[in-house]
Design an enzyme around this catalytic site. Sequence first.
Site, mmCIF file in Angstrom:
data_model
loop_
_atom_site.group_PDB
_atom_site.id
_atom_site.type_symbol
_atom_site.label_atom_id
_atom_site.label_comp_id
_atom_site.label_asym_id
_atom_site.label_seq_id
_atom_site.Cartn_x
_atom_site.Cartn_y
_atom_site.Cartn_z
ATOM 1 C CE LYS A 104 5.715 26.473 -0.130
ATOM 2 N NZ LYS A 104 5.535 26.601 -1.575
ATOM 3 C CG HIS A 161 -1.541 1.342 1.506
ATOM 4 N ND1 HIS A 161 -2.473 1.915 0.659
ATOM 5 C CD2 HIS A 161 -1.362 2.226 2.508
ATOM 6 C CE1 HIS A 161 -2.828 3.103 1.153
ATOM 7 N NE2 HIS A 161 -2.164 3.320 2.272
ATOM 8 C CG ASP A 173 9.097 17.537 -26.050
ATOM 9 O OD1 ASP A 173 9.142 17.204 -24.849
ATOM 10 O OD2 ASP A 173 8.667 16.784 -26.936
ATOM 11 C CB THR A 206 4.954 24.788 6.413
ATOM 12 O OG1 THR A 206 6.148 24.057 6.171
ATOM 13 C CG2 THR A 206 3.772 23.989 5.964
ATOM 14 C CD1 TRP A 209 6.411 3.139 4.261
ATOM 15 C CD2 TRP A 209 7.598 4.017 2.591
ATOM 16 N NE1 TRP A 209 6.705 4.438 4.593
ATOM 17 C CE2 TRP A 209 7.431 5.007 3.584
ATOM 18 C CE3 TRP A 209 8.320 4.360 1.442
ATOM 19 C CZ2 TRP A 209 7.962 6.294 3.468
ATOM 20 C CZ3 TRP A 209 8.845 5.638 1.340
ATOM 21 C CH2 TRP A 209 8.656 6.594 2.349
ATOM 22 N NE ARG A 229 3.847 3.262 10.607
ATOM 23 C CZ ARG A 229 4.720 3.921 9.835
ATOM 24 N NH1 ARG A 229 5.661 4.666 10.386
ATOM 25 N NH2 ARG A 229 4.656 3.859 8.538
ATOM 26 C CB SER A 243 12.465 6.171 -13.527
ATOM 27 O OG SER A 243 11.435 7.050 -13.842
ATOM 28 C CB SER A 244 13.190 9.481 -9.565
ATOM 29 O OG SER A 244 11.912 8.938 -9.430
ATOM 30 C CG HIS A 286 12.151 14.570 11.501
ATOM 31 N ND1 HIS A 286 12.069 15.749 10.824
ATOM 32 C CD2 HIS A 286 11.559 13.657 10.713
ATOM 33 C CE1 HIS A 286 11.447 15.557 9.673
ATOM 34 N NE2 HIS A 286 11.133 14.294 9.597
ATOM 35 C CG HIS A 287 11.840 10.162 9.362
ATOM 36 N ND1 HIS A 287 10.501 9.980 9.076
ATOM 37 C CD2 HIS A 287 12.224 11.238 8.663
ATOM 38 C CE1 HIS A 287 10.127 10.904 8.206
ATOM 39 N NE2 HIS A 287 11.145 11.689 7.938
ATOM 40 C CE1 TYR A 302 8.646 19.063 3.842
ATOM 41 C CE2 TYR A 302 10.921 18.358 3.896
ATOM 42 C CZ TYR A 302 9.792 18.780 4.552
ATOM 43 O OH TYR A 302 9.796 18.908 5.906
ATOM 44 C CB SER A 343 0.443 28.303 -5.698
ATOM 45 O OG SER A 343 0.825 27.893 -4.407
ATOM 46 C CG HIS A 393 12.045 14.651 5.817
ATOM 47 N ND1 HIS A 393 11.012 14.157 6.565
ATOM 48 C CD2 HIS A 393 11.752 15.943 5.591
ATOM 49 C CE1 HIS A 393 10.156 15.116 6.807
ATOM 50 N NE2 HIS A 393 10.574 16.224 6.232
ATOM 51 C CD GLU A 419 9.648 10.276 -2.641
ATOM 52 O OE1 GLU A 419 10.622 10.720 -3.291
ATOM 53 O OE2 GLU A 419 8.610 9.845 -3.167
#
Lengths: 385, 613, 214
Positions: free
Chosen positions: B338, B83, B112, B335, B147, B457, B176-177, B309-310, B264, B275, B260, B262
Amino acid sequence: MSYRLLTIRALRDRLARHPAGRVALSLLHVAVTAALPLLLLWLAGCSTEPAPRDTHSPVSDNGEISSFFYSLLLYLDAAILAIVVAVWAYALVKFKKQDGDDTLPEQSHGNMKLEVIWTAIPTLIVVAITVPMLVGVFKMSKRHDPNQPVVEVDVTGKQWWWEFDYKNGVGAGLHTANELHLPADTAITLHMTSADVIHAWWVPRLGGKRDANPGRTYPMSFTPKVPGIYDGQCAELCGSSHALMGTKLIVHPIAAEIEVEYKGQKVKIESYDSWVKAQQQPAKAPVAELEKGLKLFKERTCPSCHLINGLEGTDVAARSASSGPNLTHVGSRMGIAANTLVNNPENIAKWISKPSAVKPGAKMPDGLVTPEDAKTIAAFLSSLK
Amino acid sequence: MASVADFAQAQAPVYHQERPAKSGLVDWLTTVDHKKIGILYGTAGVFWLLIGGLEALLFRLQLAKPDQDLFIGTQYNGLVTMHATTMVFLAVMPMIAGFSNYFVPLMIGARDVAFPRLNAFSWYTFLFGSLVINASIVFAHFPAGGWTGYAPLSTRAYGNDGMDFWWAGLVLLAISSMVAGVNFVVTILNMRAPGMTLMRVPVLAWMMLVIQFLLAFSFPPIAVGLIFLAFDRTFGAVFYETAMGGDPHLWQHLFWLFGHPEVYVLILPSMGIVSEVLPVFARRPLFGQHAVIFSGVFIGFVGFGVWGHHMFTAGMGPIADAVFAATTAVIAIPTGVKIFNWLGTLWGGKLTFPVAMLFAISFIPMFTIGGLSGVMHANAPLDLQQHDSYFVVAHFHYVLVGGALQGLFSGIYFYFPKITGKMLSEALGKAHFWLFLIGMNMTFWPMHDLGNRGMPRRIYTYPADAGWNFDNLLATAGVFFMAAGTLIMVYNMLNSLKNGKEAGRDPWDANTLEWMTTSPPPAHNFDFTPVVFSERPLFDHKHTEDLAIPVPSEAEQIHMPSPSWKPLVVATGALLIIVGLLLFNVAPLLWLVSVAGALTVVVGIYQWVSEPV
Amino acid sequence: MSAELATAPGHDAGHDDHGHVSAENNFLGLPNIKLAMWAFLGSECMFFGSLIGTYFFYHGKSLGGPLPTQVFSLTITSISTFLLLMSSMTMALAVDATRLRKLSQARAYILATAVLGATFVGFQIYEFSQFVSEGLKLQTSLFGSTFFVMTGFHGAHVTVGVIWLTMLSMLISNGKLNKDKASVTVEVAGLYWHFVDIVWIVIFTFVYLLEFIK
C-alpha cells in the site's frame, strides 16, 4: 553461530570484504544518513540523561538476543524509512504542479513489473528476518539442562510487591521480598506466578519480561553475566499502585566481593554464598531500647502478616496469598515498600504509620501504629540486618 | 467536453414516501437518512475526540515531571482507561461510521443503506453505549482496569465499580457495530449503481466493506468475553475466578481475537481516505488500485490470525509464540504494498497541496514509522522487552494518530464541503496541520526512547533518577500543540458553517460519484441513478467523451424511506435491559427494569415490522 | 459502451426494510434481507464459536463437581433434541407453503414450529432446575458457569425465534404480510431457525454425547 559473534560490527566487517557488500554498505550508509534527522531527535533524549534501565545494555544471554534483534531491525527500519521518505520527499518537490499548468499528467493505472518487485522485496525481507527470529523464540524459551546446577526461584507477584522463594542450591528455603539476589554466570530459572491479578516482572537490563499470572506458572530461564544492581518494576497494569511495584535484581559474583557502580555511587556486592549465609541466619534478638520495638511490633498485630524467622511470637503467620513480606532481614534491603522508598528508619516510620499515603490502595492498613510507635518499630526493623 | 454542470439539468425525481420527513428536533430523532445519521455519528466522534484528548492532557500533566501527585492510583488508571476506550470506541470508530454512513451510499450511487431504520438503531445503541460508559464518572468512578480490561483486574474482587459501566457500555457498542456491519456489508454488495462492478467500487468504500466484515465477525468474541465478565460481576459466575480454576488467558484470547481485527477497523478506512485524496490532488489514478484493494482484503483476513502477538509475554509457550510471530510478520507485506502504491500515485503526478492533501501525504511517513516499529514488535524475542513499555505506546500512537486520525482529518477537510456545502478555511487548516504534526511527533517520538529506557506503560509516577525526565516533559509539551490544532479545526468547522465559501458540486475536481450531486446532497442523493463505466466515473465523465454519464431527460420515480420512531424505541429497550443488569447490583428486584426493556424491544420490533415504510 | 450497459446488473434505487423486495432488483441477485441474514449468521458463528470454545477450553478444569456425567440425563435431552429437530421440519414445511402462496397453511406450520421451540425451551428450564437441585449452579464451578451461559444463550436464541415466529403468524393473521413478500420473509426466519438448530446439534453432540463415549 552464537548471537554474540554476529554483532552488527562483525556483519559490517564481513560485508566490507566483498565488492558487492561494499556497494550494499554504502547504500545503507546513504539510507541511514537520510534518516539521521529523526534519529538525532531520538538520540537527543539519550544524550542528556543517563539511562540506568536501558533495555539495550543487556546483562544476560536473553537480553543479548533481544538486543541483537533490536539493532538488526533498527538498521533495517531506518533504511526502509529513509528510502520511503527520500522517494516521498523527492516526489513532493519534483512533481509539484506548476502555476498555470492545467494539463493532466500521464494517466497511468499502475505497472505490473513494479508491483511484483515491491511485493517480492518485502516478502524476502520478511522471510529473512522471520527465520532467525523463530530461532530466537525457541532459544529464549529453552529449559536449562537438568544435569547442570540451576538456581530456581518461585516469583510471586502480589499487589504491590514481589515475593521470592528459593527452591534449590545453597539458598534453598530462603524467602525474600522485592530484591532478587542471584549468582552471576549461573543458570537461573524463575517460575512466575501471581497471588491476585496479573503482574509482569521486568528488569530491563536483564532482558525480557514475563507475565506473572494467577493460577498459572511459567518459567523464565536465563544466565546473568554481569554482577551489579539493576532496577525494574511491574510492567502489567495491576491496580492503583502499579507504578510503585518496584523490584531490584542484585547479581552477585560467585567468588569474591566486588565493587559496582549504582546510581553514580560505588557499592560493594558480596559473593552469592556469603549473601546466602547471612540470609540463612535467624533474626538477631533485639537488645536494650530496640526490645520496645519488637514488643510494639507484636502488639500491633504485625506478625499476623509478617514473618520474622527466629524471634519468639513473630513466626506465627501461616504463609498465604495475603501475607506480607518476610522481614527477617529487612534491614539489609536497599529499599522498602517494593523499592518505593530508600530503606532507612525515617522512611520505615513514614511507611508504616500511613501506608496509603505512600502507596495508594496499599494492603497494609492505615492507623495501626501511631507516628511515635512507628519510629520505635522502625528502629527495631532497621536493626534486622 | 462534459462537466458536472450537466447534472444540474436533470429533473428532480418524484417521491413515493409513506410519511414525509419531519422538521427540527423530531426530524433528527426520527431520521433514517444515512447522511443525517452520518452527521450525527461524525459530530459525536469529534465531541468524544475532544473529551478523550482532554483526558490525555490531564494524565500527561501528571507525567510531565517525576514524583507528581496530580492524579494518582485509580484516578490516573481511570483517566488512562477512559482515554483509550474513548478514543477507540467513541471517537475514531464513530468518525469512521460517520464517513461510512455519509459516503458509502453516495460513492456506490445508492439512495440509502440497505436497512435505513436498522442504521438509525445502530446510531442510538452507539449513543447509549457511549453515555453509559461515561455515566461511570457521574454515578461511580471511571473504570480503572485499562481499556484492555484484563481479568482478574476487571473482576469484582480487584476492579472498581466503574468496570460495570465499562462492560455495559461496550456490550451496547458491540451490538451497534455488529448490526452496522451486517447492514453495510449488504449495502455495499447489493446496492451498487448499475455498472459498478466490485473492481469499480472506490477504494474507500472497499475498505469500508472490509471493516464491516471485521466488525461483524470480530465483535462477537469480545461480546462473549464481556458477557462472561458481566456474569462474574453480577451473578457470581466464575469464568475469571482463578481460585476456582479460571484462567487469566481466557479473557486475553477473547479480547485480542476482537482486538487485533479492531486495529484494522481503525486504520483501513483512513487508508481508504488517503487512497481517495491522493489521486484527486495528484491528478492521476491511484497507482495499482487493485493491489491496494486486495492488500486491504488480505490484511483483513490475516488480521484474524495474529491476535497472539499481544500475548508474547503471557506465557503461551514457544510454539504459539512462533506461529503468531510469523503470521504477524506477514502483515508487513500488504502494508508495504500500500505504501509503495501511494508513492507510485504521487510519482509523475501534478501535485497541489490543500489541507486535505497535506494530511494525506503526511499520513505516509507517519504511518510508515508506526508500521516499522510494528515489525519490531512482531519479533517475539524483542517484544519481550518492548511489550507494555512506552515503545509500544509510541508504536500504536504513530499508527492510530499519525495513521488513523490524520487520515480522518484528511477526510474531514476533503469531505466537509460536500457535507455542508461550505469550504473550510485553508489558512486555519494549515495551522491545524502543522501544529498537529509537530505536536504529534513531539509527544510520541520520545516515547520510543522512553521504552528503550525501560519505562513501563500505565504507571502514574516515576522516580527522578530513572532517566525518563526529559522525554516525558517533551511528550507532555507536544500534547498542547495537538490540542491547539484540534481546537482550531473545530473552530474552523463551526466558523465555515456560517462564513465558509460556497463549495458547489465538485470543488476539488474529483473522481467519484459523490461529487456529481449537489453539496449538500438532497435527501434522495442523486436526481437520477448514475450508470458507471469505470472506476473513476466522474473523472471519466469530465475527460473522456465515450464515458460520459448519460443524464436522463425524464424524472425518475423513487421510493424513499419514511422517518420512524421505532429505532429509538427498540434501542431504548436495549438500553433498559443493560441498565436493569447494572441496577441488579444495587437492588436485585430492579432486574424488572430489564424485563421492561425486553418487552419494549419486542413491542417495538412488532411495530417496526408492521409500520409501512 | 452499450455492451457494458447490457452487462451492468440491474439496480433497485430504493431500499427494502423488512423484506419487501423482489429478487431481481439487486446486484448479487440475492434479496437484501437474505444476504443480511447470512452475514448475521456468520457473526453468530463467531458468537457461538466463542461460547462453545470456552466450554472446551475449561473442560475438565473445574475444581470439584458435580461432573457433567453426574448431571446430564441423555434421555431427557434426547427427547428435547428430537423435538427441536422436528421443529426444523415444520419450519421447512412452512417455507415451502409460503412459496406455494398457501399462507394459512404456512401459518399453521409456523405456529407448530413455535410450539415445538417453546417446548424445547420448557425442557431446558426443567433441565436447568434439575441441575440446580443436584448441586450444579452458575457459581459452582467452571463447568457450571460455561454450561449455563452457553446453553442459556442458545435457549435465548430459541426464545427469540419463538417470538419471531409468533410475530410472523400475527402478521399473517392481520394480513400485513402479503403473498409476494411472505416467501422471503418466512425463508429468512427459517434460515435463523435452522441455524439455531444446527448449533444445538453441535452442542448436543460434543457437549452431551461425547461425555459418555470415553
